[in-house]
Design a protein around this motif. Structure first.
Motif, PDB file in Angstrom:
ATOM      1  N   TYR A  73     -12.343 -85.609  -6.112  1.00  0.00           N
ATOM      2  CA  TYR A  73     -11.931 -86.783  -6.866  1.00  0.00           C
ATOM      3  C   TYR A  73     -13.146 -87.388  -7.553  1.00  0.00           C
ATOM      4  N   LEU A  74     -12.946 -87.869  -8.760  1.00  0.00           N
ATOM      5  CA  LEU A  74     -13.971 -88.599  -9.494  1.00  0.00           C
ATOM      6  C   LEU A  74     -13.632 -90.078  -9.345  1.00  0.00           C
ATOM      7  N   GLN A  75     -14.617 -90.908  -8.946  1.00  0.00           N
ATOM      8  CA  GLN A  75     -14.381 -92.334  -8.744  1.00  0.00           C
ATOM      9  C   GLN A  75     -15.264 -93.156  -9.664  1.00  0.00           C
ATOM     10  N   THR A  76     -14.737 -94.304 -10.103  1.00  0.00           N
ATOM     11  CA  THR A  76     -15.488 -95.248 -10.921  1.00  0.00           C
ATOM     12  C   THR A  76     -15.368 -96.634 -10.322  1.00  0.00           C
ATOM     13  N   PHE A  77     -16.160 -97.567 -10.849  1.00  0.00           N
ATOM     14  CA  PHE A  77     -16.099 -98.949 -10.371  1.00  0.00           C
ATOM     15  C   PHE A  77     -14.913 -99.691 -10.959  1.00  0.00           C
ATOM     16  N   ALA A  78     -14.487 -99.293 -12.148  1.00  0.00           N
ATOM     17  CA  ALA A  78     -13.361 -99.949 -12.816  1.00  0.00           C
ATOM     18  C   ALA A  78     -12.214 -98.957 -12.967  1.00  0.00           C
ATOM     19  N   ALA A  79     -11.013 -99.463 -13.033  1.00  0.00           N
ATOM     20  CA  ALA A  79      -9.832 -98.613 -13.208  1.00  0.00           C
ATOM     21  C   ALA A  79      -9.762 -98.169 -14.677  1.00  0.00           C
ATOM     22  N   ILE A  80     -10.168 -96.927 -14.955  1.00  0.00           N
ATOM     23  CA  ILE A  80     -10.212 -96.429 -16.337  1.00  0.00           C
ATOM     24  C   ILE A  80      -9.364 -95.186 -16.559  1.00  0.00           C
ATOM     25  N   PHE A  81      -8.929 -94.560 -15.496  1.00  0.00           N
ATOM     26  CA  PHE A  81      -8.162 -93.322 -15.628  1.00  0.00           C
ATOM     27  C   PHE A  81      -6.667 -93.633 -15.716  1.00  0.00           C
ATOM     28  N   PRO A  82      -5.983 -93.131 -16.735  1.00  0.00           N
ATOM     29  CA  PRO A  82      -4.543 -93.394 -16.851  1.00  0.00           C
ATOM     30  C   PRO A  82      -3.758 -92.727 -15.719  1.00  0.00           C
ATOM     31  N   THR A  83      -2.683 -93.378 -15.299  1.00  0.00           N
ATOM     32  CA  THR A  83      -1.805 -92.821 -14.265  1.00  0.00           C
ATOM     33  C   THR A  83      -0.534 -92.303 -14.921  1.00  0.00           C
ATOM     34  N   GLN A  84       0.348 -91.772 -14.113  1.00  0.00           N
ATOM     35  CA  GLN A  84       1.620 -91.289 -14.646  1.00  0.00           C
ATOM     36  C   GLN A  84       2.531 -92.455 -15.030  1.00  0.00           C
ATOM     37  N   THR A  85       2.260 -93.635 -14.451  1.00  0.00           N
ATOM     38  CA  THR A  85       3.009 -94.831 -14.802  1.00  0.00           C
ATOM     39  C   THR A  85       2.405 -95.411 -16.074  1.00  0.00           C
ATOM     40  N   LYS A  86       3.208 -95.547 -17.096  1.00  0.00           N
ATOM     41  CA  LYS A  86       2.711 -96.000 -18.395  1.00  0.00           C
ATOM     42  C   LYS A  86       2.052 -97.377 -18.300  1.00  0.00           C
ATOM     43  N   GLY A  87       0.850 -97.476 -18.854  1.00  0.00           N
ATOM     44  CA  GLY A  87       0.143 -98.748 -18.891  1.00  0.00           C
ATOM     45  C   GLY A  87      -0.664 -99.075 -17.653  1.00  0.00           C
ATOM     46  N   LYS A  88      -0.648 -98.216 -16.648  1.00  0.00           N
ATOM     47  CA  LYS A  88      -1.412 -98.466 -15.423  1.00  0.00           C
ATOM     48  C   LYS A  88      -2.603 -97.516 -15.362  1.00  0.00           C
ATOM     49  N   TYR A  89      -3.689 -98.021 -14.741  1.00  0.00           N
ATOM     50  CA  TYR A  89      -4.913 -97.246 -14.620  1.00  0.00           C
ATOM     51  C   TYR A  89      -5.386 -97.248 -13.170  1.00  0.00           C
ATOM     52  N   THR A  90      -6.209 -96.269 -12.831  1.00  0.00           N
ATOM     53  CA  THR A  90      -6.720 -96.139 -11.475  1.00  0.00           C
ATOM     54  C   THR A  90      -8.230 -95.889 -11.510  1.00  0.00           C
ATOM     55  N   LYS A  91      -8.879 -96.100 -10.355  1.00  0.00           N
ATOM     56  CA  LYS A  91     -10.312 -95.857 -10.238  1.00  0.00           C
ATOM     57  C   LYS A  91     -10.619 -94.400  -9.904  1.00  0.00           C
ATOM     58  N   CYS A  92      -9.630 -93.652  -9.458  1.00  0.00           N
ATOM     59  CA  CYS A  92      -9.846 -92.272  -9.024  1.00  0.00           C
ATOM     60  C   CYS A  92      -9.117 -91.283  -9.922  1.00  0.00           C
ATOM     61  N   LYS A  93      -9.746 -90.130 -10.102  1.00  0.00           N
ATOM     62  CA  LYS A  93      -9.105 -89.061 -10.867  1.00  0.00           C
ATOM     63  C   LYS A  93      -9.220 -87.771 -10.062  1.00  0.00           C
ATOM     64  N   HIS A  94      -8.091 -87.129  -9.825  1.00  0.00           N
ATOM     65  CA  HIS A  94      -8.076 -85.873  -9.096  1.00  0.00           C
ATOM     66  C   HIS A  94      -8.576 -84.761 -10.001  1.00  0.00           C
ATOM     67  N   LEU A  95      -9.576 -84.018  -9.522  1.00  0.00           N
ATOM     68  CA  LEU A  95     -10.170 -82.955 -10.331  1.00  0.00           C
ATOM     69  C   LEU A  95      -9.766 -81.563  -9.866  1.00  0.00           C
ATOM     70  N   GLY A  96      -9.015 -81.483  -8.803  1.00  0.00           N
ATOM     71  CA  GLY A  96      -8.624 -80.175  -8.291  1.00  0.00           C
ATOM     72  C   GLY A  96      -9.664 -79.639  -7.324  1.00  0.00           C
ATOM     73  N   LYS A  97      -9.611 -78.355  -7.103  1.00  0.00           N
ATOM     74  CA  LYS A  97     -10.540 -77.713  -6.175  1.00  0.00           C
ATOM     75  C   LYS A  97     -11.909 -77.559  -6.813  1.00  0.00           C
ATOM     76  N   ALA A  98     -12.929 -77.556  -5.965  1.00  0.00           N
ATOM     77  CA  ALA A  98     -14.280 -77.295  -6.454  1.00  0.00           C
ATOM     78  C   ALA A  98     -14.282 -75.942  -7.151  1.00  0.00           C
ATOM     79  N   SER A  99     -14.985 -75.856  -8.229  1.00  0.00           N
ATOM     80  CA  SER A  99     -15.117 -74.660  -9.081  1.00  0.00           C
ATOM     81  C   SER A  99     -13.898 -74.420  -9.972  1.00  0.00           C
ATOM     82  N   SER A 100     -12.927 -75.345  -9.953  1.00  0.00           N
ATOM     83  CA  SER A 100     -11.813 -75.224 -10.890  1.00  0.00           C
ATOM     84  C   SER A 100     -12.301 -75.653 -12.270  1.00  0.00           C
ATOM     85  N   LYS A 101     -11.550 -75.322 -13.296  1.00  0.00           N
ATOM     86  CA  LYS A 101     -11.937 -75.665 -14.659  1.00  0.00           C
ATOM     87  C   LYS A 101     -12.069 -77.179 -14.831  1.00  0.00           C
TER      88      LYS A 101
END
Length: 74
Positions: free
Chosen positions: A4-32
């Motif tokens: 997961y990539l984390q930030t101090f502010a909620a900048i990553f869009p979520t599946q819910t329109k108009g909502k943002y999160t501090k974490c972004k799932h990047l998948g497995k290590a070494s994934s694209k």
């Protein structure tokens, strides 16, 4: 193992329109997605370093001009 990539502010869009999160799932290590995120973080660090250098040079230049004006007045 998921990464997961984390930030101090909620900048990553979520599946819910108009909502943002501090974490972004990047998948497995070494994934694209993970490798792209690592490259983005490295680029961001370089950009921030360059910006800090430019700011320092501009501040130094302003200080030199100020000091030169003091000596002109004398």
């Amino acid at each position: 193992m998921s990464i997961y990539l984390q930030t101090f502010a909620a900048i990553f869009p979520t599946q819910t329109k108009g909502k943002y999160t501090k974490c972004k799932h990047l998948g497995k290590a070494s994934s694209k997605a993970y490798l792209m995120a690592v490259e983005q973080v490295a680029r961001r660090a370089k950009i921030q370093g360059l910006q800090q250098s430019v700011d320092t040079l501009l501040q130094g230049s302003a200080d030199l001009v100020e000091e030169a004006e003091k000596y002109k007045q004398d």
